[in-house]
Scaffold this active site. Structure first.
Site, PDB file in Angstrom:
ATOM      1  N   ASP A  79     -14.638 -49.978  58.973  1.00 28.20           N
ATOM      2  CA  ASP A  79     -16.121 -50.445  58.724  1.00 28.20           C
ATOM      3  C   ASP A  79     -16.822 -50.700  59.700  1.00 28.20           C
ATOM      4  O   ASP A  79     -16.302 -50.917  60.887  1.00 28.20           O
ATOM      5  CB  ASP A  79     -15.977 -51.804  57.884  1.00 28.20           C
ATOM      6  CG  ASP A  79     -17.253 -52.149  57.244  1.00 28.20           C
ATOM      7  OD1 ASP A  79     -17.759 -51.832  56.281  1.00 28.20           O
ATOM      8  OD2 ASP A  79     -17.896 -53.054  57.837  1.00 28.20           O
ATOM      9  N   GLU A  94     -20.596 -52.289  61.627  1.00 26.96           N
ATOM     10  CA  GLU A  94     -21.961 -53.144  61.578  1.00 26.96           C
ATOM     11  C   GLU A  94     -22.873 -52.353  62.359  1.00 26.96           C
ATOM     12  O   GLU A  94     -22.529 -51.926  63.370  1.00 26.96           O
ATOM     13  CB  GLU A  94     -21.632 -54.706  61.873  1.00 26.96           C
ATOM     14  CG  GLU A  94     -20.832 -55.082  60.581  1.00 26.96           C
ATOM     15  CD  GLU A  94     -20.947 -55.277  59.406  1.00 26.96           C
ATOM     16  OE1 GLU A  94     -22.253 -55.138  58.964  1.00 26.96           O
ATOM     17  OE2 GLU A  94     -20.101 -55.396  58.552  1.00 26.96           O
ATOM     18  N   HIS A 120     -19.510 -58.780  55.323  1.00 29.03           N
ATOM     19  CA  HIS A 120     -20.464 -58.196  56.318  1.00 29.03           C
ATOM     20  C   HIS A 120     -20.132 -58.303  57.932  1.00 29.03           C
ATOM     21  O   HIS A 120     -20.701 -58.160  58.686  1.00 29.03           O
ATOM     22  CB  HIS A 120     -21.954 -58.451  55.997  1.00 29.03           C
ATOM     23  CG  HIS A 120     -22.552 -57.942  54.979  1.00 29.03           C
ATOM     24  ND1 HIS A 120     -22.639 -56.683  54.635  1.00 29.03           N
ATOM     25  CD2 HIS A 120     -22.924 -58.764  53.594  1.00 29.03           C
ATOM     26  CE1 HIS A 120     -23.274 -56.670  53.318  1.00 29.03           C
ATOM     27  NE2 HIS A 120     -23.344 -57.788  52.822  1.00 29.03           N
ATOM     28  N   ASP A 180     -14.475 -56.869  56.189  1.00 29.53           N
ATOM     29  CA  ASP A 180     -14.560 -55.517  55.164  1.00 29.53           C
ATOM     30  C   ASP A 180     -13.708 -54.647  55.188  1.00 29.53           C
ATOM     31  O   ASP A 180     -13.503 -53.911  53.989  1.00 29.53           O
ATOM     32  CB  ASP A 180     -16.023 -55.036  55.269  1.00 29.53           C
ATOM     33  CG  ASP A 180     -17.160 -56.013  55.036  1.00 29.53           C
ATOM     34  OD1 ASP A 180     -16.670 -57.075  54.908  1.00 29.53           O
ATOM     35  OD2 ASP A 180     -18.434 -55.651  55.209  1.00 29.53           O
TER      36      ASP A 180
END
Length: 530
Positions: free
Chosen positions: A31, A33, A172, A177
């Protein structure tokens, strides 16, 4: 695991039949960001990844990343990652080598995988880091296939994490995540296992639209090799239903029973199929040629292309004192010139019209004689024919028109194109656009036909062509072509000199007798493949 044949007899499936078992596959759930939604204008701020196999966590990877740009306030609020947090973090070019090493040999998994994988690939491209070409799996897409509205109102990560009781709540942040996505992945795999999806190959192609009856026919692929070749579906009465080719026969045939088939006729074919035969081929090229010939021979009802090569059309220039053009279906050994083949009569008619627009060849059908002139038709009056019928045009002058046509067909089609362009310009100036479009389509049909004819003629005129290419394993694939017909192939072992194998192929391959026209020994489609 067991399966059931069409006779109701249980059979034991082997791991080889299943493909790569999911419990043995290495997955890295990742994942990211980021500062925005596009790799072109945004940067990565955090990477989190979890390595799993067989339900067991083997390792984790987490790092903040300095994106080299300010983090927008709403992104900072959403993720909790601020400019000060990433100020001392490494840049993405320093992180990528360690991340790629962590993911080596795995299948990348992400929720909305195109987003995460897209950012990673873009970062590799920007910093000249080779992208390993991972297989990827999107849990969001998979969930939409597996789950119904009764299971979950949507396929957001938070919703699925609750459904599968993930140990970590998505928030998040990249690692959290990714950890939640691991539980979602395992929950989806568990549900798929209950309906017979046991391998990575089946997981890639799974669709909930596959009927259980279709999935149970996977046994028809038993015994097929992982090699190039042609497969033939047959019904209970041994009739050929469908013919196809593949570089991996077993994987391709199994795919018919475990993947959704959007083509209605193919789903129908699979439903009535009772057996799959196969023909092993030396190379992928041989498989493609064999498929083409078998389709033309058997004309299977579920194949759509290549069934009727004999229905191709040609524009024939007759052998007469004053030759004319006509549309024909067969090429005869009569010394005539044949332009084509055309895939349809319509395209042949368009090309013929373009020729007649540009070159004053006669369009009447009587056999003309200088000693017995006949009355000229209206085409002579409007300047579209020199009227050799009434003696207005001598054989020598008429031969000049024939020479112009042959030069356009066999060399430069400019005379046809220039005439069409002039006509189109005039019609456009008069705002007669539909008529202009007709002349455009006619010229295009001729140019395509001439280009195709010239390619075919070059290959058909070659008595023997030996072609070879090296493989990644160090072997050589060798193909032999005679007068445009594929007559044999072989593969030399890795490291061996290819010449002796090529000589043996030349000595033992099929002998070919040439014929008339641009396709003297093989269909146009076969020659195009070659």
């Amino acid at each position: 695991m067991t399966s059931t044949t069409h006779l109701g007899i249980p059979i034991q499936c082997t791991f080889d039949e299943l493909g790569t078992p999911l419990r043995e596959q290495l997955f890295v759930v990742v994942d990211l960001e980021t500062t925005g939604g596009s790799p072109a204008s945004s940067g990565i701020t955090e990477i989190g990844a979890v390595k799993v196999r067989g339900g067991e966590v083997l390792g984790e990877f987490q790092t903040l990343v300095n994106p080299g740009t300010a983090i927008p306030p709403f992104i900072a609020v959403l993720t909790g990652i601020t400019n000060s947090m990433v100020a001392s973090a490494p840049r993405i070019e320093a992180v990528l080598p360690a991340f790629l090493e962590f993911t080596r040999g795995s299948v990348l998994v992400a929720h909305n995988a195109p987003f995460d994988v897209g950012f990673l690939k873009a970062a590799c491209a920007t910093h000249e880091q080779p992208w390993p070409g991972f297989d990827s799996l999107d849990t969001a897409r998979l969930a939409r296939r597996v789950l119904t509205r009764d299971d979950a109102p949507n396929c957001k990560l938070g919703t699925l994490a609750k459904l599968f009781r993930a140990a970590v709540t998505p928030c998040h942040r990249a690692l959290a995540d990714a950890q939640a996505t691991v539980d979602v992945l395992h929950g989806l795999i568990e549900r798929l296992g209950n309906i017979g999806v046991q391998s990575l190959e089946e997981l890639r192609t799974f669709s909930a639209q596959v009927a259980p009856e279709q999935r149970r026919k996977r046994y028809l692929a038993d015994g097929l090799p992982h090699s190039p070749g042609v497969y033939i579906f047959r019904d209970a009465r041994e009739r050929v239903l469908y013919i196809g080719k593949s570089n991996d026969l077993r994987s391709r045939v199994r795919n018919y029973f475990v993947a959704s088939e959007p083509r209605t006729r193919m789903a129908e074919m699979v439903a009535v199929a009772e057996r799959v035969d196969h023909i092993l081929c030396t190379t992928a090229l041989e498989a493609e040629i064999r498929e083409l010939r078998l389709i033309a021979e058997h004309k299977p009802r579920y194949n759509r292309r290549s069934r009727f090569p004999e229905k191709s059309a040609f524009v024939k220039l007759t052998v007469e004192r004053f030759p004319r053009l006509s549309l024909v279906r067969r090429v005869l050994p009569d010394g005539a010139h044949y332009l084509g083949p055309f895939s349809s009569s319509r395209s042949a008619e368009y090309a013929l019209a373009a020729i007649h627009d540009a070159i004053p060849l006669r369009q009447c059908t009587p056999r003309l004689s200088e000693r017995r002139p006949i009355t000229a038709c209206v085409l002579a009056e409007i300047g579209k024919c020199g009227a050799p019928c009434d003696g207005s045009e001598t054989p020598e002058v008429y031969a000049g028109h024939v020479a112009v046509y042959l030069a356009a067909a066999e060399g430069d089609p400019r005379v046809i194109v220039d005439r069409a362009d002039s006509r189109i310009d005039l019609l456009v100036a008069q705002e007669r656009y539909e008529e202009a479009a007709v002349h455009r389509d006619r010229a295009s049909a001729f140019v395509r036909a001439a280009a195709r004819y010239q390619r075919l003629l070059a290959l058909a005129g070659c008595a023997e062509l030996l072609a070879a290419r090296a493989t990644a394993a160090g072997a050589w694939e060798i193909a032999l072509i005679r007068y445009g017909r594929f007559v044999g192939a072989c593969v030399s072992p890795p490291g061996a000199a290819p010449r002796p194998y090529a000589d043996a192929l030349v000595a033992t391959a099929e002998r070919v007798e040439t014929g008339p026209g641009p396709t003297p020994a093989a269909s146009a489609e076969e020659m195009h493949i070659l």
